[in-house]
Design an enzyme around this catalytic site. Structure first.
Site, PDB file in Angstrom:
ATOM      1  N   GLU A   1      -9.816  -3.333  -6.157  1.00  0.00           N
ATOM      2  CA  GLU A   1      -9.319  -2.234  -5.327  1.00  0.00           C
ATOM      3  C   GLU A   1      -9.263  -0.905  -6.075  1.00  0.00           C
ATOM      4  O   GLU A   1      -8.956  -0.854  -7.272  1.00  0.00           O
ATOM      5  CB  GLU A   1      -7.960  -2.564  -4.734  1.00  0.00           C
TER       6      GLU A   1
ATOM      7  N   HIS B   1      -7.549  -5.111  -1.767  1.00  0.00           N
ATOM      8  CA  HIS B   1      -6.310  -4.404  -1.470  1.00  0.00           C
ATOM      9  C   HIS B   1      -5.422  -5.230  -0.538  1.00  0.00           C
ATOM     10  O   HIS B   1      -5.882  -5.752   0.467  1.00  0.00           O
ATOM     11  CB  HIS B   1      -6.672  -3.072  -0.810  1.00  0.00           C
TER      12      HIS B   1
ATOM     13  N   SER C   1       0.830  -1.190   0.000  1.00  0.00           N
ATOM     14  CA  SER C   1       0.000   0.000   0.000  1.00  0.00           C
ATOM     15  C   SER C   1       0.875   1.255   0.000  1.00  0.00           C
ATOM     16  O   SER C   1       1.690   1.437  -0.903  1.00  0.00           O
ATOM     17  CB  SER C   1      -0.961  -0.043   1.192  1.00  0.00           C
TER      18      SER C   1
END
Length: 299
Positions: A239, A269, A144
């Protein structure tokens, strides 16, 4: 590996959506509690350490350690997260590769907005080199926001005249602070974790009023990517950040950078965190380990 697993995970995530927090402390504690539900493989030794003037977590295989270093950078929208919240991902990479990792506790917004996190990551990488760590035996990895940091740390290292690491592994990386990818809208409601408004909110805490159209904030759309090391980008089709990875891969390819774009259907995600319960997660981590092994071969 099965549609049933993917559907079951998506259903479970939607049945228990996260409560809307009222403070940064609640965001951080809620995320930390959520990440404790992720399975951590055995066979690793954890030890607190420091790197680049910041706390860090050393994660080493208990046996059959291979030469090399993984500098791991956790996710959390630059606002929350820690080496402990990323331990399932870090430990899985260590177990699968045999390569020890150091996971960095970089400074977080809003108290430390851009470019504090990048400064910390660059300082950590610089210290590794000063200790004698071979950049050709080093991989930067992250998820991320941390996946984005793996990239932007290399951009900052290039600007500082430092040698590039052997490679980058980025799980669902955040690479566009402008939030202009088409998936920001097309995946709204499909992504079980994020909304664009939510990402805009945490993004504003990190930006602190600065222009997001900068190389170290949005390398998916601006900046020079020439000279970056080979990289593996993994993302899921469910995502909002999907197009951060796909557009960055296009730009990297145009800059003559070796890039593998690994997109998995029907997963959320940072789906790699569900190793042990989602076959796609284990398969993706195996592919990431193969990439690391190839980059560190004969080291």
């Amino acid at each position: 590996m099965t549609r049933q697993q993917r559907v079951a995970l998506d259903t479970a995530l939607r049945e228990h959506p996260p409560a809307t927090p009222e403070s940064i402390e609640e965001i951080r504690s809620g995320f930390a509690a959520f990440m404790t539900t992720m399975a951590v493989p055995g066979g690793v030794h954890r030890e607190a350490t420091t790197l680049g003037g910041r706390p860090a977590l050393s994660v080493r295989p208990e046996r059959d350690e291979r030469p090399g270093t993984i500098l791991y950078l956790h996710g959390g929208s630059f606002v929350f997260g820690s080496p402990e919240t990323a331990i399932s991902l870090t430990a899985n990479l260590v177990v699968r590769t045999g390569v020890p990792a150091v996971s960095l506790d970089y400074r977080l917004a809003p108290g430390n907005p851009f470019p504090a996190a990048i400064e910390d990551c660059l300082a950590a990488y610089r210290e590794l080199l000063e200790r004698g760590t071979d950049p050709a035996a080093t991989v930067l990895a992250g998820d991320s926001a941390g996946g984005g940091l793996a990239v932007t740390t290399c951009l900052a290292a290039r600007a500082a005249g430092l040698p590039m690491p052997a490679g980058i592994v980025a799980f669902s990386p955040g690479l566009d602070a402008t939030r202009t990818g088409a998936s920001m809208r097309s995946k709204e409601g499909i992504d079980p974790f994020f909304t664009k408004d939510g990402l805009d909110g945490t993004g504003a805490l990190y930006l602190a009023g600065q222009d997001p159209r900068q190389e170290l904030l949005s390398p998916a759309i601006v900046g020079d990517l020439a000279g970056l090391p080979p990289m593996l980008l993994q993302a899921g089709t469910n995502e909002l950040l999907l197009d951060d990875a796909t557009r960055f891969a296009d730009r990297a390819r145009a800059a003559e950078v070796d890039v593998i774009l690994d997109v998995v259907a029907g997963v959320p995600h940072v789906f790699q965190a569900y190793a042990g319960t989602l076959g796609e997660a284990d398969d993706a981590l195996d592919r990431a380990a193969l990439f690391v092994g190839q980059r560190l071969r004969n080291r």
